[in-house]
Design a protein around this motif. Structure first.
Motif, mmCIF file in Angstrom:
data_model
loop_
_atom_site.group_PDB
_atom_site.id
_atom_site.type_symbol
_atom_site.label_atom_id
_atom_site.label_comp_id
_atom_site.label_asym_id
_atom_site.label_seq_id
_atom_site.Cartn_x
_atom_site.Cartn_y
_atom_site.Cartn_z
ATOM 1 N N MET A 139 0.777 -1.223 0.110
ATOM 2 C CA MET A 139 0.094 0.240 0.097
ATOM 3 C C MET A 139 1.086 1.270 0.063
ATOM 4 O O MET A 139 1.644 1.561 1.026
ATOM 5 N N GLU A 140 0.798 2.279 -1.081
ATOM 6 C CA GLU A 140 1.692 2.991 -1.240
ATOM 7 C C GLU A 140 0.892 4.458 -0.772
ATOM 8 O O GLU A 140 -0.440 4.738 -1.204
ATOM 9 N N PHE A 141 1.498 5.051 0.257
ATOM 10 C CA PHE A 141 0.683 6.132 0.780
ATOM 11 C C PHE A 141 1.145 7.494 0.112
ATOM 12 O O PHE A 141 2.223 7.694 -0.453
ATOM 13 N N HIS A 142 0.082 8.487 0.099
ATOM 14 C CA HIS A 142 0.460 9.858 -0.347
ATOM 15 C C HIS A 142 1.440 10.450 0.736
ATOM 16 O O HIS A 142 1.259 10.218 1.880
ATOM 17 N N PRO A 143 2.696 11.093 -0.001
ATOM 18 C CA PRO A 143 3.835 11.428 0.981
ATOM 19 C C PRO A 143 3.098 12.471 2.085
ATOM 20 O O PRO A 143 3.564 12.548 3.153
ATOM 21 N N GLU A 144 1.964 13.453 1.892
ATOM 22 C CA GLU A 144 1.523 14.140 2.892
ATOM 23 C C GLU A 144 0.352 13.601 3.536
ATOM 24 O O GLU A 144 0.104 13.505 4.823
ATOM 25 N N ALA A 145 -0.710 13.591 2.726
ATOM 26 C CA ALA A 145 -2.038 13.142 3.304
ATOM 27 C C ALA A 145 -1.850 11.654 3.678
ATOM 28 O O ALA A 145 -1.155 10.950 2.923
ATOM 29 N N ASN A 146 -2.327 11.158 4.805
ATOM 30 C CA ASN A 146 -2.317 9.992 5.361
ATOM 31 C C ASN A 146 -3.145 9.182 4.733
ATOM 32 O O ASN A 146 -3.813 8.392 5.426
ATOM 33 N N GLN A 147 -3.108 8.598 3.557
ATOM 34 C CA GLN A 147 -3.989 7.904 2.747
ATOM 35 C C GLN A 147 -3.656 7.050 1.781
ATOM 36 O O GLN A 147 -2.667 7.484 1.081
ATOM 37 N N VAL A 148 -3.725 5.724 1.512
ATOM 38 C CA VAL A 148 -3.373 4.824 0.577
ATOM 39 C C VAL A 148 -3.684 5.452 -0.786
ATOM 40 O O VAL A 148 -4.966 5.851 -0.981
ATOM 41 N N GLU A 149 -2.466 5.497 -1.727
ATOM 42 C CA GLU A 149 -3.048 6.076 -3.070
ATOM 43 C C GLU A 149 -3.211 4.867 -3.858
ATOM 44 O O GLU A 149 -3.749 4.767 -4.785
ATOM 45 N N TYR A 150 -2.039 3.922 -3.665
ATOM 46 C CA TYR A 150 -1.994 2.927 -4.664
ATOM 47 C C TYR A 150 -1.703 1.568 -3.934
ATOM 48 O O TYR A 150 -1.351 1.538 -2.925
ATOM 49 N N VAL A 151 -2.241 0.450 -4.528
ATOM 50 C CA VAL A 151 -2.351 -0.883 -4.072
ATOM 51 C C VAL A 151 -1.424 -1.563 -5.323
ATOM 52 O O VAL A 151 -1.880 -1.640 -6.021
ATOM 53 N N ILE A 152 -0.126 -2.127 -4.883
ATOM 54 C CA ILE A 152 0.585 -2.571 -6.000
ATOM 55 C C ILE A 152 1.026 -3.829 -5.670
ATOM 56 O O ILE A 152 1.558 -4.563 -4.572
ATOM 57 N N CYS A 153 0.857 -4.557 -6.969
ATOM 58 C CA CYS A 153 1.182 -6.100 -6.874
ATOM 59 C C CYS A 153 1.629 -6.353 -7.934
ATOM 60 O O CYS A 153 1.351 -5.993 -8.900
ATOM 61 N N PRO A 154 3.159 -7.147 -7.913
ATOM 62 C CA PRO A 154 3.619 -7.361 -6.525
ATOM 63 C C PRO A 154 4.211 -6.260 -5.813
ATOM 64 O O PRO A 154 4.785 -5.260 -6.333
ATOM 65 N N ALA A 155 4.295 -6.516 -4.444
ATOM 66 C CA ALA A 155 5.054 -5.358 -3.675
ATOM 67 C C ALA A 155 6.310 -5.299 -4.093
ATOM 68 O O ALA A 155 7.113 -6.260 -4.340
ATOM 69 N N ARG A 156 7.010 -4.183 -3.862
ATOM 70 C CA ARG A 156 8.277 -3.890 -4.319
ATOM 71 C C ARG A 156 9.364 -4.048 -3.239
ATOM 72 O O ARG A 156 9.993 -3.238 -2.520
ATOM 73 N N ILE A 157 9.362 -5.267 -2.908
ATOM 74 C CA ILE A 157 10.125 -5.609 -1.555
ATOM 75 C C ILE A 157 11.023 -6.875 -2.034
ATOM 76 O O ILE A 157 10.763 -7.748 -2.812
ATOM 77 N N ASP A 158 11.995 -7.105 -1.014
ATOM 78 C CA ASP A 158 12.864 -8.366 -1.111
ATOM 79 C C ASP A 158 12.031 -9.519 -1.046
ATOM 80 O O ASP A 158 10.899 -9.803 -0.472
ATOM 81 N N ASP A 159 12.563 -10.846 -1.668
ATOM 82 C CA ASP A 159 11.660 -12.001 -1.766
ATOM 83 C C ASP A 159 11.759 -12.392 -0.275
ATOM 84 O O ASP A 159 10.646 -12.978 -0.065
ATOM 85 N N ALA A 160 12.770 -12.202 0.194
ATOM 86 C CA ALA A 160 12.781 -12.887 1.744
ATOM 87 C C ALA A 160 11.738 -12.368 2.665
ATOM 88 O O ALA A 160 11.025 -12.970 3.056
ATOM 89 N N VAL A 161 11.491 -11.045 2.424
ATOM 90 C CA VAL A 161 10.593 -10.299 3.102
ATOM 91 C C VAL A 161 9.048 -10.785 2.904
ATOM 92 O O VAL A 161 8.206 -11.130 3.599
ATOM 93 N N ALA A 162 8.752 -10.845 1.396
ATOM 94 C CA ALA A 162 7.628 -11.391 0.970
ATOM 95 C C ALA A 162 7.284 -12.849 1.367
ATOM 96 O O ALA A 162 6.203 -12.956 1.593
ATOM 97 N N LYS A 163 8.289 -13.651 1.417
ATOM 98 C CA LYS A 163 7.960 -15.152 1.830
ATOM 99 C C LYS A 163 7.801 -14.960 3.307
ATOM 100 O O LYS A 163 6.721 -15.688 3.637
ATOM 101 N N LYS A 164 8.462 -14.330 4.085
ATOM 102 C CA LYS A 164 7.935 -14.201 5.515
ATOM 103 C C LYS A 164 6.537 -13.773 5.551
ATOM 104 O O LYS A 164 5.909 -14.466 6.530
ATOM 105 N N ALA A 165 6.149 -12.628 4.960
ATOM 106 C CA ALA A 165 4.741 -12.211 5.012
ATOM 107 C C ALA A 165 3.764 -13.186 4.496
ATOM 108 O O ALA A 165 2.605 -13.145 5.250
ATOM 109 N N ARG A 166 3.938 -13.816 3.458
ATOM 110 C CA ARG A 166 2.904 -14.863 3.076
ATOM 111 C C ARG A 166 2.934 -16.037 3.902
ATOM 112 O O ARG A 166 1.879 -16.434 4.363
ATOM 113 N N ALA A 167 3.945 -16.465 4.736
ATOM 114 C CA ALA A 167 4.115 -17.573 5.773
ATOM 115 C C ALA A 167 3.446 -16.905 7.050
ATOM 116 O O ALA A 167 2.598 -17.702 7.441
#
Lengths: 383, 383
Positions: free
Chosen positions: A209-237
């Motif tokens: 969930m990418e937030f607007h830098p000023e307003a505290n509001q989700v702007e974009y839901v992005i799939c796949p998340a732009r994160i490390d594979d290891a983090v993604a694997k942990k999150a899914r587990a």
């Protein structure tokens, strides 16, 4: 059980956009559907076989609706739980089960469940009322800042407040609540888990969930998340574990924080199709809605992988506009590659009302992100 | 024109499965829909805002239905053409135009149009009646074998017959017809073209109709066709030209033969969403149904490229089964990767009745083809 083109009846509590999108897939399978919603203008009304207007929090209304159907599900958590318990006792399959819903509906109980089942989550304290929380602060039993959350009936940021000084509490309603440690996080992530009564279980990829830098509001839901594979694997587990601990049936959306040191903390869960999974209609082999349906009917689950990257932008009513809705520049965004608007069918716009969403799909997530930003800056929900 | 969540009314003549799938996308855009169909059990009935039961060939019924809507389209060609002409004269936008439909509805006129516009097609002769065709054969004015086609009201192989000897004609109805040269072909191909009133035009990739080696029946529609790029390019260029020559608006499905020497001959066209484009729901960036809608509303067309390979298998009623339908083993095929059944919602099965289809998507077309064959051999439409 023969569901397809038969007399089988599926009941859905709630007739909003989530129900409407779920109903698309019941059409594809030719399943008879019953919907209960308080509003005569519910988005689902057009898409079901039988529409019943009534109060979702009223015991008798929910009970007598449930007695008409063969399987009961819901697209909103705010439903009469006692009626669901009684229906389940009398043999009506209710998915997700009221036992699970009971553990989720109240955020205090939800947090306790996480603690008891070693599900990583931010530290918290429960309070009967905001007043007793204020007393704890005044007696230095709780250090500032923290996040105040009402335990029931909050949604979409409503019912959540960052408290930096004791007087911030004065403006808040005096209700059952929790005070949660503020987590400095890199990313807000979510994983949708799907599980059927036979125990087959699958997770969708991690979304960001990418937030607007000023307003505290989700702007974009992005799939796949732009994160490390290891983090993604942990999150899914972790998400998989949460669903299993709840013995959950249907979809469970697990919202999480990725901390500065790449730990995953579960923020909260929603036991139904979720805004963070809308991208799946266009991007996934099987949409979250089709998989919810497969799950609650104990059919084999569909492939949760993505065909392409997907980004979702919410269409919410612009500030200063109330009245019959107009989607300004929608013709323009339709001309761009991989852009699909989903209009929920609400005739009246109001500031911040969820009126629809737009999905942007592309082979390349960065290209999709660029187009998503253009979409966000172009379309306006006005009156 | 503001179509979305407004009072705009789209009328659809015909309430079969094509209309039903088209209506999915009107939901997504929140467009008000009116459907006219003779059957009280029409698959579209459940998915539209207003259903009118009535005869599609009756002038008054079609005319008065058309007067209620802002734009009129059809999902079946067998509609009262005079009513469409009058509606168009009186200012109701009818897409595709009755002028185009007139050139397509009668296969003799359609073939003449191809000849007059240098669209490559098999050689043919037109006859007022099957009797006059028989006389031509007896007078050696026509050499055997050839393909007999009735010019009107034929569909799905009905109205087409290979004539190998003069007496084969005796079993055929005495109607207006054509005799067409038999083309030895490598492949039957199809290209769906999409064009809006502003003239924006796009083609979908070439699909291949794979026939059962013994029964003369399409078993699989495969996208992309497993043919040389040069042949595919030629087929798309020809299809584009056909749509432009017709000044067609909406979808035009162009069925073609790839001859032994890689020439492309146009077999026939259908001015509507088409069975050969069903794969697009799961495989394409924009489904044929969404693009038909975009086209007739003069919105920008969506991307016609594929996200993944797609194969469609028709679900037709098994021989020896008439009555309330059962989809045997549908639970089993749901467990396979990328398999999505579409049940049209017809309660009664009959031998060879089109009851639904199954789409198989995969990154690899050969893998999809393997799964498609398993699907074909597993699911049965019985009573």
């Amino acid at each position: 059980m023969n569901y397809f083109s038969s007399d089988f009846k599926l009941g859905i509590l709630g007739g909003g956009q989530l129900g409407k999108m779920l109903l698309f897939d019941t059409r594809k399978f030719d399943i008879q559907t019953y919907v209960l919603d308080p509003s005569e203008e519910a988005p689902s009304k057009i898409a079901c076989n039988h529409f019943v207007q009534g109060d979702l929090m009223d015991f008798d209304t929910v009970y007598s609706f449930g007695k008409k159907v063969d399987v009961l599900t819901f697209e909103i958590e705010l439903v009469n739980l006692d009626a669901l318990v009684k229906l389940e006792e009398e043999g009506v399959p209710v998915y997700p089960s009221p036992k699970t819903l009971k553990l989720i509906q109240n955020k205090g109980i939800q947090k306790d469940f996480f603690s008891q089942h070693n599900i990583p989550t931010a530290a918290y304290n429960r309070f009967d009322t905001t007043t007793s929380l204020k007393t704890a602060v005044e007696n230095n039993k709780l250090s500032l800042p923290f996040v105040w959350k009402c335990t029931e009936f909050g949604y979409d940021g409503n019912g959540v407040k960052v408290v930096r000084k004791a007087t911030d509490l004065d403006a808040l309603p005096n209700v059952e609540c929790i005070a949660e440690a503020m987590i400095p996080f890199k990313n807000e992530l979510a994983v949708i888990v799907c599980r059927n009564p036979s125990g087959e279980i699958k997770t969708y990829p991690v979304v960001e969930m990418e937030f607007h830098p000023e307003a505290n509001q989700v702007e974009y839901v992005i799939c796949p998340a732009r994160i490390d594979d290891a983090v993604a694997k942990k999150a899914r587990a972790i998400a998989l574990n949460v669903s299993q601990q709840f013995h959950h049936v249907g979809l469970l959306a697990v919202e999480m924080f990725q901390t500065e040191d790449d730990e995953i903390l579960v923020n909260e869960v929603a036991p139904r199709p979720h805004n963070s999974g809308h991208y799946s209609i266009e991007a996934s082999y099987t949409s979250q809605f089709e998989n919810h349906l497969r799950a609650i009917l104990d059919l084999p689950l569909g492939n949760t992988d993505s065909k392409v990257a997907g980004i979702m932008v919410n269409l919410v009513g612009s500030e200063g506009h109330s009245g019959p809705v107009v989607y300004e520049n929608i013709e323009k965004i339709l001309g761009w590659n991989g852009v699909t608007p989903h209009i929920y069918g609400k005739k009246q716009t109001r500031p911040f009302r969820k009126m629809g969403h737009v999905t942007i799909v592309n082979e390349d997530v960065n290209e999709a992100r660029k187009i998503a930003e253009q979409v966000k800056n172009t379309i306006k929900v006005i009156s």
